[in-house]
Design a protein around this motif. Structure first.
Motif, short mmCIF file in Angstrom:
data_model
loop_
_atom_site.label_atom_id
_atom_site.label_comp_id
_atom_site.label_asym_id
_atom_site.label_seq_id
_atom_site.Cartn_x
_atom_site.Cartn_y
_atom_site.Cartn_z
N GLU A 146 -10.94 12.61 -4.44
CA GLU A 146 -9.49 12.59 -4.44
C GLU A 146 -8.98 11.23 -3.93
OE1 GLU A 146 -8.09 15.82 -2.11
OE2 GLU A 146 -8.82 17.38 -3.50
N ILE A 147 -7.83 10.84 -4.47
CA ILE A 147 -7.21 9.57 -4.08
C ILE A 147 -6.64 9.70 -2.68
CG2 ILE A 147 -5.37 7.93 -4.61
CD1 ILE A 147 -5.75 8.58 -7.55
N THR A 148 -7.01 8.75 -1.80
CA THR A 148 -6.50 8.76 -0.43
C THR A 148 -5.41 7.72 -0.21
OG1 THR A 148 -8.28 7.24 0.24
CG2 THR A 148 -8.69 9.62 0.46
N ARG A 149 -5.46 6.60 -0.96
CA ARG A 149 -4.42 5.57 -0.86
C ARG A 149 -4.43 4.73 -2.13
NH1 ARG A 149 -1.49 4.99 3.48
NH2 ARG A 149 -0.61 3.02 2.78
N TRP A 150 -3.33 4.00 -2.31
CA TRP A 150 -3.24 2.98 -3.36
C TRP A 150 -3.02 1.63 -2.67
CZ3 TRP A 150 -3.47 3.44 -8.75
CH2 TRP A 150 -3.53 4.74 -9.23
N ARG A 156 -10.60 6.27 -3.35
CA ARG A 156 -10.93 7.69 -3.42
C ARG A 156 -11.85 8.11 -2.28
NH1 ARG A 156 -9.52 9.82 -8.38
NH2 ARG A 156 -8.96 8.29 -10.00
N ASP A 157 -11.73 9.38 -1.91
CA ASP A 157 -12.63 9.98 -0.92
C ASP A 157 -14.01 10.12 -1.56
OD1 ASP A 157 -14.12 11.75 0.66
OD2 ASP A 157 -12.31 12.64 1.49
N THR A 161 -14.93 14.00 -2.09
CA THR A 161 -14.16 14.86 -3.00
C THR A 161 -13.69 14.13 -4.25
OG1 THR A 161 -12.06 14.35 -1.88
CG2 THR A 161 -13.38 16.18 -1.01
N SER A 212 0.85 -1.19 0.00
CA SER A 212 0.00 0.00 0.00
C SER A 212 0.89 1.24 0.00
CB SER A 212 -0.91 0.00 1.23
OG SER A 212 -1.68 1.19 1.28
N ARG A 266 0.90 5.85 0.00
CA ARG A 266 0.20 7.10 0.20
C ARG A 266 -0.25 7.63 -1.16
NH1 ARG A 266 4.71 8.93 4.30
NH2 ARG A 266 5.56 9.96 2.46
N PRO A 267 -1.07 8.70 -1.18
CA PRO A 267 -1.53 9.22 -2.49
C PRO A 267 -0.40 9.62 -3.43
CG PRO A 267 -2.84 10.15 -0.71
CD PRO A 267 -1.73 9.40 -0.05
N ASP A 268 0.77 10.02 -2.87
CA ASP A 268 1.89 10.42 -3.72
C ASP A 268 2.73 9.24 -4.18
OD1 ASP A 268 3.06 9.68 -1.37
OD2 ASP A 268 4.08 11.58 -0.99
#
Length: 719
Positions: free
Chosen positions: A470-474, A464-465, A468, A384, A386-388
């Motif tokens: 937006e991606i929160t995790r992979w 994704r959230d 919003t 897993s 983080r979004p970055d």
């Protein structure tokens, strides 16, 4: 009401627990005037004051009752909503922790209902709505209790069915309506009181002016001072009544302690629910009533002393004792209470039960532990980021497979684990997924613990959230596919061998058919019977069609399928050249089939051979019979996709010649060519259509070959 929020003392004004601001009493001033006037006025005012004070006290008590009734009704509805919220959470999840608001609301409702009924008995206009609320709220609680009991028994469907009857909603709506009726009645009574008060004030004023015309100034001054004091007192009592309702309705324990000796001054319903002591048992008790014996005077941090010294204590975690002697974890928020003159009254404290929060935290820890066990148990490598894209988690299988330790592969440390030839491709694909949010999927060679590289399939999806986007995790996996890659290589090698064998088979079949064609040619030359010579020639032509088709397969490299349209066009051209040397007949060839990637569509050999023979027979018959000697015309040959849902092929041969004989039936034709056509159509499970040409002249033959699904359906129909 179990809690009294008014603390009085010399030089101190009434003050409530955490009240917005203490109420400041107005200073009294002496009104100067002649002694005779004062004595005379005193006699007159004494009677009026007695009457006025009696009326005021009655109206004040009535105002307090009306405010208390409204506040009690609002508190009841609030508790009922809390109970319903807890019930819904329990019905949806089945978790007992959701029932805490319900249980707290049930404990406080009975006392509040009794208080409201007593207020209704004191005010006739409030009696009916108060009685209705006393009837509706227990009914609503009974409905909630029934659904909870069904859910606890495991019958969630019955519980939901009971909710869907809308009985509970009807009871709640009726309770809201009765509460609104009570508020309307209270407002009406308040308006009547205000009107009566205004009438009394004006009457007293007129009488005072008539009797005391000489002391007008003094009377007006006294009236202003009295009204100001009255308003201040009513406002203070109203504020305290509302504050008392808030304190009584909260689920937290709110307790106040005296400054001089720490004894308990006030004790709300939340304190009784949390610690088990009633207000009668707790009030005037010592500050250490709730403190475990091994904690000195309010625990080691000295919460009481710190708050009394002016420090604000916010959510300090500690332990307190219940009436049964049980230790319970709580948070304490405490602050010093001050009077308007600056004197210290004591300490007010809010105690909140920590057990539900700690149970939730323990459940979360257990859930995380179970998830960790599941992730470490599965045979796949799981990771897993983080979004970055920073890698911050790998399961145990990853470390077992790669032989690495956590510090080696965090962040960008995962990329060196790939084969040097695969690192740039894997990194580029990962950067693309991070930039676009597209799923990540790639095959690469991953270094194993023994130093060898093994083919692996890497996949990842973003989370994704919901609010919003937006991606929160992979979250991704690595699956070893070494055996699959090896199997693919073996399959590719086998396919190459198969292609070589098919090429050799097609070559030999073509040579064998050419040998048969040569033998038939020799036999034709020796035959003396014209009919035999014709039959041998036609047989030789048919064999030639099949031989040329196999030659095309051999030369084209597609050993299981062929470009049917290209082959038919070539065959039709050669047939016309052989049968029509004078070029009386013009050939028009059309193809409207769709091939993939712009290439010509291919037809399987088991369909191509019969269709080629059918096309050869129909073209030969058209040249021989549609255009007698001396007559010319056009011959159309069309190949297109069938208009059927399951696909297929349509072959059409049309001419503008003399047409078919009247009553022509291909199934009864004596000609060898038509019998061959009919036999091949049955072999293909196709349909043969015969009719006039599109121009109204000549003949048209259409062969409709269904796709694979259509052929299976036709085969089933025959059974």
């Amino acid at each position: 009401m179990k809690v009294s929020l008014l603390l009085s003392g010399p030089g101190r004004d009434p003050v409530g627990l955490h009240a917005p601001a203490p109420v400041t009493a107005l200073p009294r001033r002496r009104t100067p005037g002649p002694l005779a006037v004062a004595a005379f006025l005193s006699a007159l005012v004494a009677g009026a004051a007695g009457f006025g004070l009696t009326a005021f006290e009655a109206e004040r008590a009535r105002a307090v009752r009306l405010d208390a009734a409204e506040n009690q009704a609002e508190a009841l509805l609030s508790d009922l909503r809390d109970a319903e919220t807890g019930q819904r959470g329990f019905l949806l999840t089945g978790r007992e922790s959701y029932l805490q608001p319900y249980e707290e609301a049930v404990r406080g409702l009975n006392g509040r209902l009794a208080g409201l009924v007593r207020l209704g008995e004191a005010e006739a206009a409030l009696a009916r709505p108060a009685a209705e609320l006393a009837r509706l709220i227990p009914a609503k609680l009974e409905e909630l209790a029934r659904t909870i009991a069904l859910r606890r028994a495991g019958d969630a469907e019955a519980a939901l069915a009971l909710v869907e009857t809308d009985k509970g909603k009807s009871l709640m709506d009726a309770a809201r309506a009765e509460a609104a009726t009570l508020r309307t009645a209270a407002a009406s009574l308040r308006a009547e009181r205000d009107a009566a008060a205004r009438r009394w004030v004006w009457g007293a004023s007129v009488a005072t002016l008539a009797l005391l015309s000489g002391g007008l100034g003094l009377g007006l001054r006294l009236r202003r001072l009295r009204r100001r004091a009255l308003n201040a007192r009513v406002l203070a009592e109203t504020a305290n009544a509302r504050l008392a309702a808030i304190v009584a309705s909260t689920s937290d324990a709110i307790i106040s302690f005296a400054a001089e000796d720490g004894r308990i001054l006030t004790w709300n319903d939340g304190a009784e629910a949390l610690f088990g002591y009633t207000a009668a048992e707790a009030v005037n008790g010592p500050v250490g009533l709730l403190v475990p014996p091994d904690l000195p005077d309010g625990d080691p941090t000295g919460v009481f002393r710190r708050a009394l010294g002016g420090a604000r204590v916010h959510e300090h975690e500690t332990t307190r004792l219940t009436k049964e002697g049980n230790r319970i974890p709580v948070t304490v928020t405490a602050a010093r209470m001050q009077a308007s003159d600056g004197g210290v009254l004591g300490v007010s404290a809010i105690f909140r039960d920590l057990r539900p929060r700690r149970e939730a935290e323990a459940a979360l820890v257990r859930s995380e532990a179970m998830l960790r066990i599941a992730l470490d148990t599965i045979p796949q490598m799981v990771w897993s980021t983080r979004p970055d894209g920073y890698h911050d988690f790998y399961n145990r299988r990853w470390y077992e497979f790669t032989g690495t330790v956590p510090e080696e592969t965090e962040g960008e440390g995962w990329n060196p684990q790939f084969h040097p030839e695969d690192q740039e491709g894997a990194q580029s694909r990962w950067r693309h997924s991070l930039a676009t949010g597209e799923p990540y999927e790639i095959e690469y060679r991953l270094r194993a613990a023994d130093g060898t590289y093994r083919w692996t399939l890497g996949r990842a999806l973003p989370v994704r959230d919901p609010a919003t986007g937006e991606i929160t995790r992979w979250y991704g996996t690595c699956t070893e596919i070494e055996d699959l890659v090896a199997a693919r290589a073996a399959l590719a090698e086998a396919l190459e061998v198969k292609e070589a064998l098919l090429a050799e088979v097609n070559h030999r079949v073509k040579n064998s058919l050419q040998l048969v064609s040569s033998l038939l040619s020799l036999q034709t030359n020796k035959a003396r019977d014209p009919a035999l010579r014709t039959a041998l020639g036609e047989a030789r032509a048919r064999i030639g069609v099949v031989a040329r088709l196999h030659q095309r397969l051999y030369q084209g490299g597609t050993h299981g399928s062929v470009d049917l349209a290209g082959f038919l066009q070539e065959m039709c051209t050669d047939t016309l050249t052989a049968l029509d040397p004078e070029e009386r007949v013009r050939l028009e060839f059309e193809e409207t089939r769709q091939g993939g990637s712009g290439a010509a569509p291919l037809t399987p050999i088991d369909e191509a051979v019969p269709l080629a023979l059918i096309g050869s027979e129909l073209v030969t018959n058209a040249v021989k019979y549609a255009f007698p000697v001396g007559r010319g015309g056009t011959l159309w040959v069309r190949v297109r996709d069938a208009r059927e849902e399951d696909g297929g092929i349509t072959l059409e041969v049309e001419d503008d010649g003399v047409g078919l004989p009247e009553g022509f039936d291909p199934s009864r034709s004596a000609g060898v060519g038509m019998r061959v056509v009919a036999t091949l159509v049955r072999q293909l499970r196709a349909r043969l259509a015969v009719g006039e040409g599109a121009s109204g002249r000549g003949a048209a033959f259409g062969v409709f070959v269904p796709g694979r699904h259509g052929q299976e359906g036709r085969k089933d129909d025959r059974h």
